[in-house]
Write an enzyme that holds these catalytic residues in place. Structure first.
Site, mmCIF file in Angstrom:
data_model
loop_
_atom_site.group_PDB
_atom_site.id
_atom_site.type_symbol
_atom_site.label_atom_id
_atom_site.label_comp_id
_atom_site.label_asym_id
_atom_site.label_seq_id
_atom_site.Cartn_x
_atom_site.Cartn_y
_atom_site.Cartn_z
ATOM 1 N N GLU A 160 0.859 -1.196 0.000
ATOM 2 C CA GLU A 160 0.000 0.000 0.000
ATOM 3 C C GLU A 160 0.887 1.236 0.000
ATOM 4 O O GLU A 160 1.836 1.337 0.783
ATOM 5 C CB GLU A 160 -0.910 0.015 1.225
ATOM 6 C CG GLU A 160 -1.774 1.286 1.326
ATOM 7 C CD GLU A 160 -2.701 1.285 2.538
ATOM 8 O OE1 GLU A 160 -3.222 0.193 2.866
ATOM 9 O OE2 GLU A 160 -2.893 2.353 3.150
ATOM 10 N N GLU A 165 -2.215 11.554 3.226
ATOM 11 C CA GLU A 165 -3.287 11.375 4.202
ATOM 12 C C GLU A 165 -3.288 12.567 5.138
ATOM 13 O O GLU A 165 -2.233 13.156 5.428
ATOM 14 C CB GLU A 165 -3.089 10.095 5.007
ATOM 15 C CG GLU A 165 -3.278 8.817 4.225
ATOM 16 C CD GLU A 165 -3.101 7.582 5.095
ATOM 17 O OE1 GLU A 165 -4.105 6.901 5.373
ATOM 18 O OE2 GLU A 165 -1.956 7.318 5.505
#
Length: 567
Positions: A160, A165
């Site tokens: 990932e 974020e």
């Protein structure tokens, strides 16, 4: 917002690529996939899949509390922007009712290696978790776009890549964003991350990028690298990034993002464009002008200086010695310094070096063989239990090692009755203190740089632990030599110069320097005296309470501590 014209896009890309060229290992030049969001209305279903299936039966991962929907109220294009909207509204799907809705988009495009640029504006409301990220195309997550056809691998073995974020870092400032890699070696609260502060996330657009090559992954904010992931060993455990990945855009609610503002109604992540670049031109030209030579050599390292030119702008160097092989990326025409470490002193090594490009075209003069002999180990070591403050039950090991103009200092505490140990390197003159790095157990190291061969340095170590501390004596070391010894100041009988002890009224000091800094503290650490005094000095302790005091004397001979007992 006005879109860029094709000429402006080309010009901006040229400027950005020049900026990135100095910061990333491989520059990707050809636009292979994009969405400019120029058509108002629903999202482009050719490019995007709306992932709505609850993968955990009744919920999403990480404690999120939203339903992802395919409603145009949660994801739509307007005036050149994609809007991913999180809303407070009851919504029932798959037999489950939730109080928030949002959207989670999967790209229908997957790729291996390249650069991703996403220009976006990010929401900041409490409890929101906006993310721009990638997953391995082989993930077996229920409901993911590629899962039914390619889903063979569990998370995190699929890899990932979190490009951006926000909202899940409560200890960081509000404008903090982070890039993170999740692999079998580190996932969840992964240590493979780096962050930076952006300006005015809520009102300003920024370009969030990842540059992914076979050698490293770099994260950029507005064209500037702020974190690079490049593990020394690349295997399935640390580097599942040798297979295709796809893009995800979403805004989650709650869970890891924390409590949602009770007054929250809705917010959105607004995206101007998503662009993916690779190098697609057929390359048949091999690297030329390949040279390799030996640089600096120490007892444990050999530097290799490599250079070649290639029309692609990048060169791949492969270095092999013994049973080991390493690969490095370099910029065409720019000398690449490669330091091979962990070598044995006074040993001859043969390095085979080859140059190629990303397509696999190889230099005609491959390989170049370089021979180098590491220098003899220049170091001294020993064991002692002498202390200038506190005491040692067993003692400590010490090592001073010269590495060029650097000196690597190691101290290992041998006492087994100390817990929570940290170490601080003490420089004797002028006095300074710096924390050391833990190697393993109670072994600590610190490298001091820019030292002159033949000069004498003097260092000791303070070991701090639960309930107290112990300080080693100072040791003098001749840089570039194998000699170290107990510092002269340590063997002086300081106890003869502070008397009487125990003391009732007058404490006499007879010190070596004309100026000496003294500090007298009690057992609780309270300072009673702090002043600069002459070589002969007296302290009137008649009014002091009965108990234990500590006298610190600092002068050109170093620092000495004496325990004073007041009767």
């Amino acid at each position: 917002m006005k879109k860029n014209t094709p000429f402006q896009v080309l010009f901006l890309f040229f400027l950005l690529s020049q900026l990135c060229h100095a910061q990333v290992d491989i520059v990707y030049n050809n636009l292979v996939w994009s969405d400019e969001f120029n058509t108002n209305g629903p999202i482009n279903s050719t490019n995007w899949f709306q992932q709505t299936q609850l993968p955990n039966g009744s919920s999403w991962f990480s404690g999120e509390v939203q339903h992802y929907t395919n409603q145009t109220t949660n994801s739509y294009v307007d005036n050149g922007f994609l809007h991913i909207v999180a809303k407070k509204e009851p919504y029932t799907d798959q037999g489950i009712t939730k109080q928030y809705t949002s959207a989670r988009l999967n790209s229908k495009f997957a790729f291996k290696y390249g650069r991703v640029d996403v220009r976006a504006k990010v929401p900041l409301e409490a409890g929101t978790w906006p993310a721009i990220w990638m997953l391995g195309k082989n993930i077996n997550e229920p409901g993911a776009y590629f899962a039914s056809t390619y889903g063979t691998t569990d998370w995190p073995a699929c890899g990932e890549t979190d490009i951006m974020e926000h909202g899940i870092f409560p200890s960081q400032p509000v404008n903090y964003i982070q890039g993170t890699l999740h692999t079998p070696s580190s996932f969840g609260n992964s240590v493979n991350n780096g962050g930076t502060i952006a300006s005015d996330l809520a009102n300003s657009y920024h370009i969030y990028s990842v540059n992914w090559s076979p050698f490293q992954i770099s994260f950029l904010l507005d064209g500037v690298v702020y974190y690079t992931y490049n593990p020394a060993v690349k295997d399935a455990n640390t580097w599942p990034f040798d297979k295709e990945q796809y893009l995800l855009l979403n805004v989650a609610m709650g869970g890891t993002a924390g409590n949602i503002d009770p007054n929250f109604t809705q917010t959105s992540m607004d995206i101007d464009y998503v662009r993916v670049y690779q190098n697609t031109l057929v390359d048949t030209e091999r690297p030329i002008n390949f040279t390799a030579s030996v640089g600096a050599v120490t007892s444990s390292t050999v530097e290799l200086l490599l250079n070649a030119t290639d029309n692609s702008g990048s060169v791949v160097y492969t270095v092999a010695y013994g049973t080991q092989t390493f690969t490095y990326a370099g910029t065409s025409g720019v000398q690449k310094s490669v330091v091979i470490s962990g070598l044995t002193p006074n040993t001859n090594y043969s390095f085979s070096v080859a140059a190629s490009d990303l397509t696999g075209n190889t230099a005609l003069n491959n390989p170049i063989v370089l021979n180098a002999t590491t220098t003899a180990l220049i170091a001294c070591s020993g064991t002692s239990s002498l202390a200038q403050q506190g005491s040692f039950t067993t003692g400590y090991n010490y090592t001073f090692q010269t590495l060029g103009t650097d000196v690597k200092i190691n101290f290992e505490l041998l006492d087994t009755d100390k817990v929570g140990v940290v170490a601080y390197l003490w420089k004797q003159t002028p006095f300074s203190e710096v924390q050391m790095t833990n190697v393993s157990g109670n072994n600590f190291t610190k490298t001091i740089t820019g030292q002159t061969p033949g000069s004498i340095i003097s260092y000791g170590v303070k070991f701090a632990y639960a309930g107290g501390l112990s300080v080693t004596n100072y040791f003098s070391y001749v840089v570039g030599n194998n000699n170290c010894s107990l510092s002269n100041a340590d063997v002086t009988e300081f106890k003869q110069l502070v008397y009487p002890n125990p003391v009732e009224n007058i404490l006499n000091l007879h010190l070596f320097d004309d100026q000496n800094k003294i500090t007298l503290t009690d057992i609780l650490g309270k300072t009673h005296i702090e002043e600069v005094v002459n070589s002969d000095h007296v302290i009137d302790m008649s009014s002091f309470k009965t108990g234990i005091y500590f006298l610190r004397v600092e002068n050109s001979h170093g620092i000495n501590y004496s325990k004073i007992i007041k009767k």
